[in-house]
Design a protein around this motif. Structure first.
Motif: not given
Length: 168
Positions: A91-93, A55-56, A67-68, A70-76
């Motif tokens: 990379n996003h950051l 989803k990210a 939102s990507s 936020r989703m990556l943080r949920q993954v981690l």
């Protein structure tokens, strides 16, 4: 006990089918449909990081970087050793100018990859090896460090560009 084990296997197969459909929709450019299938997969197994990572990626493709992230943080949160999620978050950051946190994520990725043989595929990737991803991270951080050095020296722009291309 056997019935519950069978139900879990069936549920896992169902979640995987949702993920397959999400990938197919994303590949076809139907991002809203892909997001809907991702949501179904996430709902099917709330503790599986894979549908959230997918989803990210779809959110990133849709241009929704916040939102990507936020989703990556949920993954981690679910899997702190998810190499590709941590690399992607870094990379996003970095794109958003948050180099300190990006660097922190890249350093964690390098530590995780150091535990793998150089030629082993990164878990979840289809073609990138641990050694290659380390090289990519080093080129990113080397390029940024070179640019910081060059900016600090206030040298000619043309020369700075040549050095940055050499570093990357």
């Amino acid at each position: 006990a056997e019935g519950s084990a069978r139900a879990l296997r069936n549920r896992g197969a169902e979640v995987e089918e949702y993920a397959v459909r999400a990938r197919a929709c994303a590949d076809a450019g139907r991002l809203n449909d892909a997001l809907a299938w991702c949501d179904r997969a996430i709902e099917g197994d709330k503790l599986d990081a894979a549908p959230r990572f997918l989803k990210a990626a779809v959110l990133e493709e849709a241009g929704d970087l916040a939102s990507s992230i936020r989703m990556l943080r949920q993954v981690l949160y679910l899997d702190s050793k998810h190499v590709l999620a941590r690399y992607t978050l870094g990379n996003h950051l970095r794109k958003l100018g948050n180099r300190r946190d990006a660097g922190r994520h890249f350093r964690v990725v390098e530590r995780l990859l150091a535990q793998l043989p150089q030629k082993e595929l990164v878990p979840g990737s289809q073609e990138i090896t641990a050694g290659r991803l380390v090289d990519i991270i080093k080129s990113i951080t080397l390029g940024e460090n070179s640019m910081k050095w060059l900016i600090g020296r206030k040298i000619g722009f043309g020369f700075a560009v040549q050095l940055v291309f050499l570093a990357v």
